[in-house]
Motif scaffolding. Structure first.
Motif, mmCIF file in Angstrom:
data_model
loop_
_atom_site.group_PDB
_atom_site.id
_atom_site.type_symbol
_atom_site.label_atom_id
_atom_site.label_comp_id
_atom_site.label_asym_id
_atom_site.label_seq_id
_atom_site.Cartn_x
_atom_site.Cartn_y
_atom_site.Cartn_z
ATOM 1 N N UNK A 80 9.411 10.713 -29.841
ATOM 2 C CA UNK A 80 7.934 11.580 -28.769
ATOM 3 C C UNK A 80 8.488 11.101 -27.478
ATOM 4 N N UNK A 81 9.179 9.819 -27.579
ATOM 5 C CA UNK A 81 9.076 9.674 -25.740
ATOM 6 C C UNK A 81 10.733 10.192 -25.191
ATOM 7 N N UNK A 82 11.751 10.506 -26.217
ATOM 8 C CA UNK A 82 12.913 11.446 -25.755
ATOM 9 C C UNK A 82 13.004 12.566 -25.409
ATOM 10 N N UNK A 83 12.019 13.007 -26.304
ATOM 11 C CA UNK A 83 12.386 14.835 -26.340
ATOM 12 C C UNK A 83 10.716 15.220 -25.634
ATOM 13 N N UNK A 84 9.651 14.168 -25.862
ATOM 14 C CA UNK A 84 8.103 14.925 -24.881
ATOM 15 C C UNK A 84 8.516 15.356 -23.294
ATOM 16 N N UNK A 85 9.755 14.724 -22.348
ATOM 17 C CA UNK A 85 9.663 14.911 -21.206
ATOM 18 C C UNK A 85 10.386 16.355 -20.756
ATOM 19 N N UNK A 89 -1.161 6.752 -33.487
ATOM 20 C CA UNK A 89 -1.269 6.784 -32.410
ATOM 21 C C UNK A 89 -0.975 6.402 -31.030
ATOM 22 N N UNK A 90 0.086 5.125 -31.597
ATOM 23 C CA UNK A 90 1.179 5.067 -30.354
ATOM 24 C C UNK A 90 1.999 6.385 -30.112
ATOM 25 N N UNK A 91 2.570 7.150 -31.461
ATOM 26 C CA UNK A 91 3.226 8.374 -31.278
ATOM 27 C C UNK A 91 2.291 9.230 -30.641
ATOM 28 N N UNK A 92 1.423 9.529 -30.449
ATOM 29 C CA UNK A 92 0.383 9.991 -30.200
ATOM 30 C C UNK A 92 0.339 9.611 -28.748
ATOM 31 N N UNK A 93 0.550 8.718 -27.838
ATOM 32 C CA UNK A 93 0.446 8.579 -26.908
ATOM 33 C C UNK A 93 1.194 8.045 -26.155
ATOM 34 N N UNK A 94 2.844 8.510 -27.027
ATOM 35 C CA UNK A 94 4.343 9.015 -25.958
ATOM 36 C C UNK A 94 4.132 10.535 -25.954
ATOM 37 N N UNK A 95 3.496 11.022 -26.056
ATOM 38 C CA UNK A 95 3.419 12.599 -26.467
ATOM 39 C C UNK A 95 2.563 12.878 -25.308
ATOM 40 N N UNK A 96 1.183 12.793 -25.520
ATOM 41 C CA UNK A 96 -0.069 12.756 -24.081
ATOM 42 C C UNK A 96 0.669 12.310 -22.704
ATOM 43 N N UNK A 97 1.235 11.553 -22.492
ATOM 44 C CA UNK A 97 1.620 10.449 -21.413
ATOM 45 C C UNK A 97 2.718 11.776 -20.958
ATOM 46 N N UNK A 98 3.096 12.881 -21.250
ATOM 47 C CA UNK A 98 3.457 14.247 -20.582
ATOM 48 C C UNK A 98 3.256 15.541 -21.352
ATOM 49 N N UNK A 99 1.597 14.953 -21.238
ATOM 50 C CA UNK A 99 0.733 15.589 -21.801
ATOM 51 C C UNK A 99 0.679 16.822 -22.238
ATOM 52 N N UNK A 154 17.565 13.690 -34.313
ATOM 53 C CA UNK A 154 18.074 13.202 -32.801
ATOM 54 C C UNK A 154 18.895 12.084 -32.976
ATOM 55 N N UNK A 155 18.880 11.352 -33.668
ATOM 56 C CA UNK A 155 18.976 9.888 -33.262
ATOM 57 C C UNK A 155 19.348 9.273 -35.117
ATOM 58 N N UNK A 156 20.336 8.419 -34.836
ATOM 59 C CA UNK A 156 20.520 7.754 -35.576
ATOM 60 C C UNK A 156 20.356 5.840 -35.823
ATOM 61 N N UNK A 215 17.288 20.985 -31.163
ATOM 62 C CA UNK A 215 15.372 21.741 -31.167
ATOM 63 C C UNK A 215 14.819 21.375 -30.016
ATOM 64 N N UNK A 216 14.797 21.405 -28.711
ATOM 65 C CA UNK A 216 14.481 21.808 -27.387
ATOM 66 C C UNK A 216 14.692 23.653 -27.278
ATOM 67 N N UNK A 217 16.001 24.039 -27.637
ATOM 68 C CA UNK A 217 15.802 26.216 -27.783
ATOM 69 C C UNK A 217 15.370 26.585 -29.346
ATOM 70 N N UNK A 218 15.041 26.418 -29.800
ATOM 71 C CA UNK A 218 14.483 26.314 -31.155
ATOM 72 C C UNK A 218 12.802 26.500 -30.724
ATOM 73 N N UNK A 219 12.166 25.585 -30.044
ATOM 74 C CA UNK A 219 11.140 25.797 -29.685
ATOM 75 C C UNK A 219 11.048 26.471 -28.380
#
Length: 231
Positions: free
Chosen positions: A64-69, A84-94, A149-151, A44-48
């Motif tokens: 979001x928590x795992x991939x955001x960084x 909002x919780x998913x958005x919060x996790x993303x926004x923590x990484x800008x 990305x996870x099971x 996924x990251x490579x495709x991004x």
């Protein structure tokens, strides 16, 4: 009320504070655990990096928590978060993101409208099938690329409900995977209608059905308690 809330192990986040603001106590019980798939994350990251997507859709907070960084220093396409919780996790990484107006993935296609036509959508998510989401994107003219990305794996551990006055199931799968002892005095809470449907199919009618969010469900719980002060 003391509420047992189904969460992945170690993923209860700020549930305690959010419950306390609405007059409740809570603790996590874990019918499921999440096992990350590093190969799918790397793909996924490579495709991004290769700019293969016109949009990325995060369907829950864990991706979001795992991939955001791994995304915060990359040029990104349009990013949509399910709540909002998913958005919060993303926004923590800008990471700037838009937020769906509902807590269900079915709102994704209507949210994008005609813009979705011919757009490539990257979706990092669990390995639990969401056929309706994928077909909905295709029917609207988009092209979904799903990365599991996870099971989600059952823990097979009985839920500790000894001190609980209510139990909140946060997904249909968490209910289906739960091993627990039912009690007449236990208030049954479904975080949303899909979870409620799974409970009803098993012969249990939830006392409270939320809107898909913790806050909305707690509001419905408070209304239920107001209308049923004795029970």
């Amino acid at each position: 009320m003391r509420i047992a809330i189904t969460r992945l192990k170690g993923k209860e986040g700020d549930d305690q504070a959010r419950c306390a603001r609405r007059g409740h106590d809570c603790y996590a019980v874990s019918p499921l655990t999440g096992e990350m798939n590093s190969d799918q994350i790397e793909a996924f990251i490579q495709d991004v990096r290769d700019k293969k997507f016109d949009c990325i859709f995060f369907t829950s907070a864990l991706p979001a928590q795992k991939i955001g960084p791994l995304l915060h220093d990359l040029p990104l396409p349009r990013v949509i978060a399910i709540g909002p919780q998913t958005a919060k996790a993303l926004r923590e990484y800008g990471i700037f993101c838009e937020v769906l107006y509902e807590f269900y993935s079915r709102a994704f296609v209507p949210f994008l409208g005609e813009w979705i036509v011919d757009k490539k959508i990257g979706i990092p998510r669990s390995d639990v099938p969401n056929v309706k989401l994928m077909q909905g994107i295709r029917d609207a003219g988009g092209v979904p690329f799903e990365f599991q990305i996870y099971s989600l794996i059952p823990t097979y551990e009985p839920l500790d409900l000894e001190s609980a006055e209510g139990i909140m199931f946060t997904s249909a799968l968490s209910f289906k995977s739960a091993i627990w002892k039912r009690r007449e005095d236990l208030v049954l809470i479904a975080i949303g209608e899909i979870t409620a449907e799974a409970m009803e199919e098993a012969g249990l009618i939830p006392d409270v059905v939320g809107d898909g969010s913790l806050e909305g469900t707690l509001s419905e719980l408070n209304l239920f308690l107001l209308m049923n002060p004795g029970g």
